[in-house]
Structures are given as structure tokens and as C-alpha cells.
Design an enzyme around this catalytic site. Structure first.
Site, PDB file in Angstrom:
ATOM      1  N   ARG A  94      91.201 -26.180   4.844  1.00 58.17           N
ATOM      2  CA  ARG A  94      92.221 -25.244   4.360  1.00 58.17           C
ATOM      3  C   ARG A  94      92.142 -23.963   5.192  1.00 58.17           C
ATOM      4  O   ARG A  94      91.162 -23.729   5.890  1.00 58.17           O
ATOM      5  CB  ARG A  94      91.986 -24.914   2.882  1.00 58.17           C
ATOM      6  CG  ARG A  94      92.174 -26.095   1.953  1.00 58.17           C
ATOM      7  CD  ARG A  94      91.683 -25.764   0.551  1.00 58.17           C
ATOM      8  NE  ARG A  94      92.398 -24.625  -0.010  1.00 58.17           N
ATOM      9  CZ  ARG A  94      91.921 -23.820  -0.965  1.00 58.17           C
ATOM     10  NH1 ARG A  94      90.708 -24.014  -1.434  1.00 58.17           N
ATOM     11  NH2 ARG A  94      92.647 -22.819  -1.416  1.00 58.17           N
ATOM     12  N   SER A 142      92.224 -20.786   3.956  1.00 54.32           N
ATOM     13  CA  SER A 142      91.745 -19.589   3.260  1.00 54.32           C
ATOM     14  C   SER A 142      90.507 -19.049   3.965  1.00 54.32           C
ATOM     15  O   SER A 142      89.812 -19.777   4.682  1.00 54.32           O
ATOM     16  CB  SER A 142      91.411 -19.908   1.801  1.00 54.32           C
ATOM     17  OG  SER A 142      90.215 -20.669   1.728  1.00 54.32           O
ATOM     18  N   LYS A 163      83.308 -28.194  -5.756  1.00 54.33           N
ATOM     19  CA  LYS A 163      83.899 -28.089  -7.097  1.00 54.33           C
ATOM     20  C   LYS A 163      85.404 -28.355  -7.079  1.00 54.33           C
ATOM     21  O   LYS A 163      86.017 -28.531  -8.125  1.00 54.33           O
ATOM     22  CB  LYS A 163      83.565 -26.744  -7.757  1.00 54.33           C
ATOM     23  CG  LYS A 163      84.196 -25.520  -7.177  1.00 54.33           C
ATOM     24  CD  LYS A 163      83.620 -24.275  -7.846  1.00 54.33           C
ATOM     25  CE  LYS A 163      84.199 -23.001  -7.292  1.00 54.33           C
ATOM     26  NZ  LYS A 163      85.391 -22.521  -7.943  1.00 54.33           N
ATOM     27  N   THR A 171      90.886 -14.476 -14.782  1.00 53.02           N
ATOM     28  CA  THR A 171      90.299 -15.729 -14.283  1.00 53.02           C
ATOM     29  C   THR A 171      91.343 -16.827 -14.418  1.00 53.02           C
ATOM     30  O   THR A 171      92.161 -16.786 -15.338  1.00 53.02           O
ATOM     31  CB  THR A 171      89.034 -16.142 -15.053  1.00 53.02           C
ATOM     32  OG1 THR A 171      88.606 -17.425 -14.566  1.00 53.02           O
ATOM     33  CG2 THR A 171      89.259 -16.247 -16.548  1.00 53.02           C
ATOM     34  N   SER A 221      90.292 -19.980 -14.590  1.00 56.54           N
ATOM     35  CA  SER A 221      89.478 -21.120 -15.012  1.00 56.54           C
ATOM     36  C   SER A 221      89.382 -21.203 -16.529  1.00 56.54           C
ATOM     37  O   SER A 221      88.941 -20.254 -17.185  1.00 56.54           O
ATOM     38  CB  SER A 221      88.071 -20.962 -14.409  1.00 56.54           C
ATOM     39  OG  SER A 221      87.124 -21.690 -15.144  1.00 56.54           O
ATOM     40  N   LEU A 222      89.780 -22.353 -17.082  1.00 55.13           N
ATOM     41  CA  LEU A 222      89.630 -22.574 -18.525  1.00 55.13           C
ATOM     42  C   LEU A 222      88.164 -22.503 -18.943  1.00 55.13           C
ATOM     43  O   LEU A 222      87.823 -21.986 -20.003  1.00 55.13           O
ATOM     44  CB  LEU A 222      90.160 -23.969 -18.881  1.00 55.13           C
ATOM     45  CG  LEU A 222      91.646 -24.123 -19.190  1.00 55.13           C
ATOM     46  CD1 LEU A 222      91.982 -25.608 -19.310  1.00 55.13           C
ATOM     47  CD2 LEU A 222      92.020 -23.390 -20.464  1.00 55.13           C
ATOM     48  N   ARG A 250      95.303 -16.042  -9.892  1.00 52.67           N
ATOM     49  CA  ARG A 250      95.274 -17.011  -8.797  1.00 52.67           C
ATOM     50  C   ARG A 250      95.324 -16.252  -7.480  1.00 52.67           C
ATOM     51  O   ARG A 250      95.465 -15.040  -7.445  1.00 52.67           O
ATOM     52  CB  ARG A 250      96.498 -17.955  -8.866  1.00 52.67           C
ATOM     53  CG  ARG A 250      96.504 -18.970  -9.996  1.00 52.67           C
ATOM     54  CD  ARG A 250      95.671 -20.208  -9.751  1.00 52.67           C
ATOM     55  NE  ARG A 250      95.738 -20.770  -8.412  1.00 52.67           N
ATOM     56  CZ  ARG A 250      96.680 -21.579  -7.959  1.00 52.67           C
ATOM     57  NH1 ARG A 250      97.681 -21.937  -8.749  1.00 52.67           N
ATOM     58  NH2 ARG A 250      96.626 -22.061  -6.732  1.00 52.67           N
ATOM     59  N   GLY A 251      95.239 -17.005  -6.378  1.00 52.09           N
ATOM     60  CA  GLY A 251      95.278 -16.394  -5.049  1.00 52.09           C
ATOM     61  C   GLY A 251      93.914 -16.434  -4.391  1.00 52.09           C
ATOM     62  O   GLY A 251      92.915 -16.798  -5.015  1.00 52.09           O
ATOM     63  N   ASN A 252      93.869 -16.064  -3.116  1.00 49.28           N
ATOM     64  CA  ASN A 252      92.586 -16.083  -2.414  1.00 49.28           C
ATOM     65  C   ASN A 252      91.714 -14.908  -2.873  1.00 49.28           C
ATOM     66  O   ASN A 252      92.156 -14.058  -3.657  1.00 49.28           O
ATOM     67  CB  ASN A 252      92.787 -16.091  -0.888  1.00 49.28           C
ATOM     68  CG  ASN A 252      93.559 -14.875  -0.407  1.00 49.28           C
ATOM     69  OD1 ASN A 252      93.408 -13.771  -0.932  1.00 49.28           O
ATOM     70  ND2 ASN A 252      94.385 -15.055   0.602  1.00 49.28           N
ATOM     71  N   VAL A 253      90.486 -14.864  -2.391  1.00 45.85           N
ATOM     72  CA  VAL A 253      89.521 -13.856  -2.868  1.00 45.85           C
ATOM     73  C   VAL A 253      90.030 -12.442  -2.602  1.00 45.85           C
ATOM     74  O   VAL A 253      89.940 -11.560  -3.466  1.00 45.85           O
ATOM     75  CB  VAL A 253      88.141 -14.076  -2.206  1.00 45.85           C
ATOM     76  CG1 VAL A 253      87.163 -12.984  -2.630  1.00 45.85           C
ATOM     77  CG2 VAL A 253      87.573 -15.436  -2.588  1.00 45.85           C
ATOM     78  N   ARG A 275      92.672 -11.512  -5.173  1.00 48.98           N
ATOM     79  CA  ARG A 275      92.108 -11.303  -6.508  1.00 48.98           C
ATOM     80  C   ARG A 275      91.400  -9.948  -6.605  1.00 48.98           C
ATOM     81  O   ARG A 275      91.557  -9.218  -7.586  1.00 48.98           O
ATOM     82  CB  ARG A 275      91.138 -12.443  -6.854  1.00 48.98           C
ATOM     83  CG  ARG A 275      91.825 -13.787  -6.947  1.00 48.98           C
ATOM     84  CD  ARG A 275      90.864 -14.888  -7.328  1.00 48.98           C
ATOM     85  NE  ARG A 275      91.452 -16.204  -7.104  1.00 48.98           N
ATOM     86  CZ  ARG A 275      91.067 -17.302  -7.724  1.00 48.98           C
ATOM     87  NH1 ARG A 275      90.103 -17.263  -8.607  1.00 48.98           N
ATOM     88  NH2 ARG A 275      91.632 -18.458  -7.469  1.00 48.98           N
TER      89      ARG A 275
END
Length: 306
Positions: A9, A11, A81, A125, A127-128, A147-150, A153
Site C-alpha cells: 500500500r 500509506s 492485523k 477510534t 475500531s469496535l 479513519r485516514g492515515n496516521v 488522524r
């Protein structure tokens, strides 16, 4: 000069990981030139919707796996992950370098820890898993999707859209973007995602030459932990829609696994843990998943997938 192509990717984190693997190979073999082939995945194109609603983590790997299968890439480098439980026929997970810190990190401009956040603070976040564990710690928090890249965020945090955000510490360490980390979240507070902090190298099963080249990269205990955690996830049939966590450690020739499955409403959290000899790592993962399924997990999964 021999050439190898890494599918990745675009990113910052994905490129760091791929360049890291590239540097290891080129340092070891003077006669091999490694190129990066940047591939835009479906997950990179859809940035305004939670992953659970658009098909989960496989969205970050499918196009890269297709490049492996059609021969336009020789190696795929992934954050483990993000890799679904089932690999396409003809591909294998071949190597994992040493695992980075697996914990989540708490980032904030003004506050030093989750417990220090004021009532009704806004935490970001996507993430659930993180959301439900955060609300178990602090039910007053307002959790919003991030969401989005680091870079994106962190910018949203600095711009004041959030009082705090939670990210994987491994990626922040790798990118040297640790300025806003105020707390390394303990695994007792938030159990990490399965295989968080692990880089995976995926190859064609019949490509013995590339396997021979990259075999030196494999870190044995990291691979054992990967197999244990993925066996657990596979038995639970877990994807992005399911709040699943799992974390293994190796001590004194034994592997220990802590695991969690939460209901979507956050009212039920099923924890299990256990250990086995390291040569039974995958069996441990499956047995812990079985315990969770028999302890209410089947009902949670039925609800999630209904």
C-alpha cells in the site's frame, strides 16, 4: 542483478514496513535489487466509512494478493492485523520479523491518560474492539469514528476535533510519530488486536527461490505467536465487524494467550486465557476460541452476523 518486487500500500506506514524489508534483503544480498510496487487497495479509497460497514480488513490486502498471483509482485508486506484468516489458494504467510510493541497508545494534546479525561470527552477510534473496551473503562466517553492515515488522524487531534485518539503504538514507533503519546495503554485496560505490531511477508507457495531469499527475516517466536493468535481468530471466524482481541506471550518455553470477545452493545465481555507448550501454539488458539464460543460467544457471533 536479480530483481524482486514488493507489493505494498502507499500509506506512510505501509511504505516504512516495505522499505524496512527491502533494506534487510539488499543488505544481505549484493546481487538483488528490490523495487516497491505501490498498489491502491479498496480500503485506501474509502476513507469516510467505518471498516466494519464496508467489508472489513480484507479491503487492505486483496489487490496486493492479486499482484502476487499474477506475478507482478514477488513479495507482499502487510500489517498482520489487516490480513484475513483465509489466504487465497497458492499464497502462504512465510515470514514475520520481530514483533513491535503490541499495545495501543493514548494520544492527546491536553490530557495524560484515559482516566484523566473529563466527563463526556470525545475520543476518536475506528475500531469496535477499542471502542467497547474504552466504554467499559469509562462509560461517559463519547466515541467517534476516526479513519485516514496516521498523519490525518493526528492532525484531527491537534485541530481539536477530538480530546484524545487511540492508535496502535507499533505504527507510531515505526514512523517516529510519538510526540502526542501520553500513555501506553496496558493490555489489562485494552487488549490489543490479534497480531497487532506484527509485519507479515506473504509469498507464492511455489516460489521456492523467493522463499529461500527471505527465510533469514523470519523471527521464530514472533511466527509462533502469529500462528497462535490467527488460529484463535480463525476459529472464531472473526472479522472487522466483531469486537475481538487477543494477545500472546512466550515465557519459559510456554505460550500464553489472553483473549476477548465483546457483544456489539458492550454489555457482555467474554474473557478467556490459557497456556500450552510452544509446539502446541495453534491448538492453544483454537481451544481458547472454543471456550469463548461455549461461554456465550456463539450467541454474540449469531447477533453480529444476523
Amino acid at each position: 542483478m536479480e530483481k524482486l518486487v514488493i507489493g505494498t500500500r502507499g500509506s506512510k506506514l505501509a511504505l516504512w514496513q516495505s522499505n524496512y524489508i527491502k533494506s534487510l534483503i539488499e543488505e544481505r544480498y549484493e546481487n538483488i535489487k528490490v523495487e516497491l510496487k505501490i498498489i491502491k487497495t479498496q480500503g485506501d479509497k474509502i476513507l469516510d466509512t467505518p471498516l466494519a460497514k464496508i467489508g472489513g480488513k480484507g479491503l487492505f490486502v486483496k489487490e496486493i494478493e492479486n499482484a502476487l498471483l499474477d506475478g507482478s509482485a514477488d513479495i507482499a508486506v502487510h500489517s498482520m492485523k489487516d490480513v484475513p484468516m483465509e489466504l487465497p489458494e497458492g499464497l502462504i504467510l512465510f515470514a514475520t520479523p520481530l514483533r513491535e510493541e503490541p499495545n495501543d497508545a493514548f494520544l492527546s494534546v491536553k490530557f495524560n491518560s484515559i482516566r484523566e479525561l473529563p466527563k463526556n470527552a470525545v475520543v476518536g477510534t475506528s475500531s469496535l474492539r477499542r471502542k467497547l473496551q474504552l466504554l467499559k473503562l469509562r462509560e461517559d466517553l463519547i466515541i467517534k469514528d476516526l479513519r485516514g492515515n496516521v498523519d490525518t488522524r493526528i492532525r484531527k487531534l491537534v485541530d481539536g476535533e477530538f480530546d484524545a485518539i487511540i492508535l496502535a503504538k507499533a505504527g507510531l514507533n515505526r514512523l517516529k510519530m510519538t510526540d502526542y503519546i501520553k500513555e501506553t495503554v496496558s493490555i489489562e485496560d485494552i487488549l490489543p488486536a490479534v497480531c497487532q505490531g506484527i509485519i507479515g511477508i506473504e509469498l507464492r507457495e511455489d516460489d521456492k527461490r523467493t522463499q529461500e531469499i527471505v527465510s533469514f527475516i523470519n523471527h521464530e517466536t514472533t511466527m509462533i505467536r502469529t500462528k497462535c493468535e490467527r488460529a484463535y481468530l480463525k476459529k472464531l471466524q472473526g472479522g472487522c465487524q466483531v469486537p475481538i482481541a487477543g494477545f500472546s506471550q512466550i515465557k519459559d518455553n510456554k505460550i500464553y494467550l489472553k483473549a476477548l470477545l465483546s457483544s456489539l452493545d458492550g454489555k457482555t465481555h467474554i474473557y478467556e486465557e490459557g497456556f500450552s507448550p510452544i509446539d502446541k501454539a495453534e491448538e492453544l488458539g483454537k481451544s481458547i476460541a472454543e471456550k469463548i464460543l461455549n461461554n456465550g460467544g456463539k450467541e454474540i457471533l449469531r447477533e453480529v452476523y444476523s
